[in-house]
Scaffold this active site. Structure first.
Site, PDB file in Angstrom:
ATOM      1  N   HIS A 203      -4.592   2.061  -3.048  1.00  0.00           N
ATOM      2  CA  HIS A 203      -3.247   1.876  -3.596  1.00  0.00           C
ATOM      3  C   HIS A 203      -3.201   1.753  -5.109  1.00  0.00           C
ATOM      4  CE1 HIS A 203      -4.649  -2.335  -3.214  1.00  0.00           C
ATOM      5  NE2 HIS A 203      -3.875  -2.558  -4.253  1.00  0.00           N
TER       6      HIS A 203
HETATM    7  C1  UD1 Z   1       0.959  -4.847  -6.392  1.00  0.00           C
HETATM    8  C2  UD1 Z   1       0.120  -5.423  -7.506  1.00  0.00           C
HETATM    9  C3  UD1 Z   1      -1.332  -5.025  -7.302  1.00  0.00           C
HETATM   10  C4  UD1 Z   1      -1.820  -5.383  -5.923  1.00  0.00           C
HETATM   11  C5  UD1 Z   1      -0.892  -4.815  -4.883  1.00  0.00           C
HETATM   12  C6  UD1 Z   1      -1.348  -5.370  -3.554  1.00  0.00           C
HETATM   13  C7  UD1 Z   1       1.261  -5.603  -9.685  1.00  0.00           C
HETATM   14  C8  UD1 Z   1       1.371  -5.040 -11.049  1.00  0.00           C
HETATM   15  N1  UD1 Z   1       0.519  -4.919  -8.804  1.00  0.00           N
HETATM   16  O1  UD1 Z   1       0.918  -3.436  -6.519  1.00  0.00           O
HETATM   17  O2  UD1 Z   1      -2.136  -5.713  -8.237  1.00  0.00           O
HETATM   18  O3  UD1 Z   1      -3.107  -4.872  -5.746  1.00  0.00           O
HETATM   19  O4  UD1 Z   1       0.454  -5.261  -5.140  1.00  0.00           O
HETATM   20  O5  UD1 Z   1      -0.747  -4.876  -2.467  1.00  0.00           O
HETATM   21  O6  UD1 Z   1       1.819  -6.632  -9.416  1.00  0.00           O
HETATM   22  N2  UD1 Z   1       6.768  -1.108  -1.710  1.00  0.00           N
HETATM   23  C9  UD1 Z   1       7.292  -1.031  -0.437  1.00  0.00           C
HETATM   24  N3  UD1 Z   1       7.385  -2.187   0.286  1.00  0.00           N
HETATM   25  C10 UD1 Z   1       7.010  -3.396  -0.182  1.00  0.00           C
HETATM   26  C11 UD1 Z   1       6.489  -3.465  -1.478  1.00  0.00           C
HETATM   27  C12 UD1 Z   1       6.363  -2.308  -2.234  1.00  0.00           C
HETATM   28  O7  UD1 Z   1       7.648   0.031   0.039  1.00  0.00           O
HETATM   29  O8  UD1 Z   1       7.129  -4.393   0.537  1.00  0.00           O
HETATM   30  C13 UD1 Z   1       6.614   0.147  -2.482  1.00  0.00           C
HETATM   31  C14 UD1 Z   1       7.788   0.413  -3.435  1.00  0.00           C
HETATM   32  O9  UD1 Z   1       8.007   1.771  -3.478  1.00  0.00           O
HETATM   33  C15 UD1 Z   1       7.214  -0.048  -4.770  1.00  0.00           C
HETATM   34  C16 UD1 Z   1       5.731   0.279  -4.640  1.00  0.00           C
HETATM   35  O10 UD1 Z   1       5.430   0.056  -3.270  1.00  0.00           O
HETATM   36  O11 UD1 Z   1       7.799   0.610  -5.870  1.00  0.00           O
HETATM   37  C17 UD1 Z   1       4.852  -0.576  -5.525  1.00  0.00           C
HETATM   38  O12 UD1 Z   1       5.068  -1.971  -5.312  1.00  0.00           O
HETATM   39  P1  UD1 Z   1       4.738  -3.038  -6.468  1.00  0.00           P
HETATM   40  O13 UD1 Z   1       4.873  -4.414  -5.958  1.00  0.00           O
HETATM   41  O14 UD1 Z   1       5.473  -2.701  -7.695  1.00  0.00           O
HETATM   42  O15 UD1 Z   1       3.222  -2.743  -6.811  1.00  0.00           O
HETATM   43  P2  UD1 Z   1       1.985  -2.507  -5.848  1.00  0.00           P
HETATM   44  O16 UD1 Z   1       1.510  -1.129  -6.069  1.00  0.00           O
HETATM   45  O17 UD1 Z   1       2.323  -2.957  -4.476  1.00  0.00           O
HETATM   46  N1  UDP Z   2      -4.986  -6.375   3.913  1.00  0.00           N
HETATM   47  C1  UDP Z   2      -4.291  -6.470   5.113  1.00  0.00           C
HETATM   48  N2  UDP Z   2      -3.803  -5.333   5.711  1.00  0.00           N
HETATM   49  C2  UDP Z   2      -3.997  -4.103   5.187  1.00  0.00           C
HETATM   50  C3  UDP Z   2      -4.699  -4.007   3.945  1.00  0.00           C
HETATM   51  C4  UDP Z   2      -5.169  -5.169   3.345  1.00  0.00           C
HETATM   52  O1  UDP Z   2      -4.128  -7.567   5.648  1.00  0.00           O
HETATM   53  O2  UDP Z   2      -3.539  -3.115   5.771  1.00  0.00           O
HETATM   54  C5  UDP Z   2      -5.453  -7.629   3.257  1.00  0.00           C
HETATM   55  C6  UDP Z   2      -6.909  -7.649   2.832  1.00  0.00           C
HETATM   56  O3  UDP Z   2      -7.753  -7.986   3.885  1.00  0.00           O
HETATM   57  C7  UDP Z   2      -6.867  -8.720   1.756  1.00  0.00           C
HETATM   58  C8  UDP Z   2      -5.533  -8.469   1.093  1.00  0.00           C
HETATM   59  O4  UDP Z   2      -4.745  -7.780   2.045  1.00  0.00           O
HETATM   60  O5  UDP Z   2      -6.885 -10.014   2.331  1.00  0.00           O
HETATM   61  C9  UDP Z   2      -5.751  -7.630  -0.157  1.00  0.00           C
HETATM   62  O6  UDP Z   2      -4.578  -7.151  -0.639  1.00  0.00           O
HETATM   63  P1  UDP Z   2      -4.443  -5.769  -1.425  1.00  0.00           P
HETATM   64  O7  UDP Z   2      -5.577  -4.869  -1.132  1.00  0.00           O
HETATM   65  O8  UDP Z   2      -3.083  -5.292  -1.128  1.00  0.00           O
HETATM   66  O9  UDP Z   2      -4.437  -6.246  -2.936  1.00  0.00           O
HETATM   67  P2  UDP Z   2      -5.570  -6.427  -4.058  1.00  0.00           P
HETATM   68  O10 UDP Z   2      -6.589  -7.353  -3.526  1.00  0.00           O
HETATM   69  O11 UDP Z   2      -6.080  -5.066  -4.381  1.00  0.00           O
HETATM   70  O12 UDP Z   2      -4.822  -6.970  -5.217  1.00  0.00           O
END
Ligand code: UD1
Ligand code: UDP
Length: 360
Positions: A203
């Site tokens: 992601h």
């Molecule tokens: C965020 C964090 C990242 C983390 C990730 C974990 C920041 C800058 N980034 O990235 O560090 O690794 O979460 O999962 O805070 N969206 C949905 N449903 C949701 C949430 C998001 O569809 O419930 C989609 C939307 O299109 C949104 C995109 O995902 O624009 C990105 O979501 P956002 O929270 O901005 O950043 P992540 O890429 O999820």
């Molecule tokens: N995780 C989860 N379901 C998924 C993918 C990840 O429960 O489908 C859990 C994973 O085991 C960990 C956390 O989500 O505990 C990590 O989050 P993510 O990878 O979204 O964020 P990051 O650590 O990169 O910020």
């Protein structure tokens, strides 16, 4: 209220759960706030249910948007809350936009800040999380480090050692507390997977945002799928770009919706290897002894490489690296794991917080 915890995105929840639980036993009055950065049931609610987190007192429902929009909206809404509630301490987790937004608001209101998972550095400021980490640590009064490299980084930035506590990794507390719930057979059955499979999660903007990168990534994943089955619970961020690049076209590559914590780690536990760009997953695979190939140029979690099962790989060498780890198999049990990844980080953090709120 003495302590307000700020959560908002998926990786926050397994970090906050053990701290909140440990503080419950310390007679500290605490509140949990959800910013609404993540809002899909599978990105948020499922973790509250599975990890026994209390219902948030407040959900700010900010939703998605650009970095400035999301951070700004969280700040706006939190300012009002902090002015009314006047907490003695705001606790923030990890490196997401909710983390830095809360730290900025608290700092301007003169409210002390505790940062759980302080001091991690990728030294790559094109990664949005690196900016969030730098700013949050600079503003924090209590910095809780998960690994010795983080202590070195904070020292090099001139952060006073009196504020820094090496308390271990609360995400690992959650992993250890839930080990008994991981059910490989059930996870495999649910997704109709054969005995040999690898799990992928992707992601990071640097991998999935740009169509050219997404196409290269899909090519690399398909080359892996020529050798073995892959299951990819896909984060919403990459869904469109990877689909456009042909992700769904390989018969050995199974794309799923994001999974709940227990289902996801059950799947990881039974995997021959994991391919990821997640931060937390690098740590969890190290603890479980599962080979992890991280599709990034650097990691802010170097102990997972030096003392764990993690290895940095590129799209170009991914298929070959997978061949190598599939031949080598899992790490033997009994290897030393990173220091203080022992399931007691939450208790150590709570002890420091209790002392702090008792004297300020
Ligand atoms: C965020 C964090 C990242 C983390 C990730 C974990 C920041 C800058 N980034 O990235 O560090 O690794 O979460 O999962 O805070 N969206 C949905 N449903 C949701 C949430 C998001 O569809 O419930 C989609 C939307 O299109 C949104 C995109 O995902 O624009 C990105 O979501 P956002 O929270 O901005 O950043 P992540 O890429 O999820
Ligand atoms: N995780 C989860 N379901 C998924 C993918 C990840 O429960 O489908 C859990 C994973 O085991 C960990 C956390 O989500 O505990 C990590 O989050 P993510 O990878 O979204 O964020 P990051 O650590 O990169 O910020």
């Amino acid at each position: 209220v003495q302590v307000i915890h700020i959560t908002g995105a998926r990786p926050n929840f397994p970090k906050a759960a053990p701290v909140i639980r440990a503080l419950d036993g310390c007679h500290v009055r605490q509140q949990l706030v959800h910013t609404g950065q993540h809002y899909d049931e599978r990105m948020s609610e499922v973790f509250f249910r599975q990890l026994g987190l209390p219902e948030p007192e407040l959900n700010l429902a900010v939703g998605s948007g650009s970095h400035a929009f999301q951070t700004g909206e969280i700040m706006n809404r939190l300012e009002r809350l902090f002015q009314t509630a006047r907490p003695g301490l705001v606790v923030v987790y990890g490196d997401v936009n909710s983390t830095v937004a809360a730290a900025l608001v608290a700092a301007k209101l003169g409210i002390p800040i505790a940062h759980v998972e302080a001091g991690l550095r990728s030294f790559n400021r094109s990664m949005p999380e690196e900016v969030n980490r730098l700013v949050t640590d600079r503003l924090s009064d209590l910095l809780f480090a998960t690994s010795p490299d983080a202590l070195v980084n904070l020292g090099n930035e001139g952060i006073n050692a009196d504020r820094v506590f090496f308390t271990g990794n609360p995400m690992i507390d959650t992993l250890m507390a839930n080990l008994h719930r991981f059910d490989v057979a059930a996870a495999r059955a649910q997704l109709s997977l054969p005995e040999r499979y690898v799990v992928a999660t992707l992601h990071r903007p640097s991998n999935v945002d740009n169509p050219g990168d997404a196409a290269e990534l899909v090519k690399a994943l398909h080359a892996v799928a020529d050798q073995t089955h892959i299951v990819l619970p896909l984060h919403p961020r990459g869904r469109n770009s990877l689909a456009d690049a042909g992700l769904f076209l390989h018969p050995n590559l199974r794309v799923a919706d994001p999974l709940g914590y227990v289902e996801f780690l059950s799947l990881v536990r039974g995997a021959k290897a994991v391919l990821t760009d997640s931060g937390g997953v690098q740590e969890e695979t190290t603890m479980l002894g599962i080979p992890c190939l991280t599709l990034r140029d650097e990691t802010e979690r170097p102990v997972t490489v030096t003392q764990g099962t993690n290895r940095l790989v590129t799209r170009e060498n991914l298929a070959e690296e997978v061949r190598g780890v599939l031949a080598a198999g899992h790490r033997a049990a009994g290897w030393p794991t990173p220091p203080l990844w022992d399931g007691r980080a939450g208790a150590r953090i709570a002890e420091v917080i209790e002392r702090f709120v008792g004297t300020h």
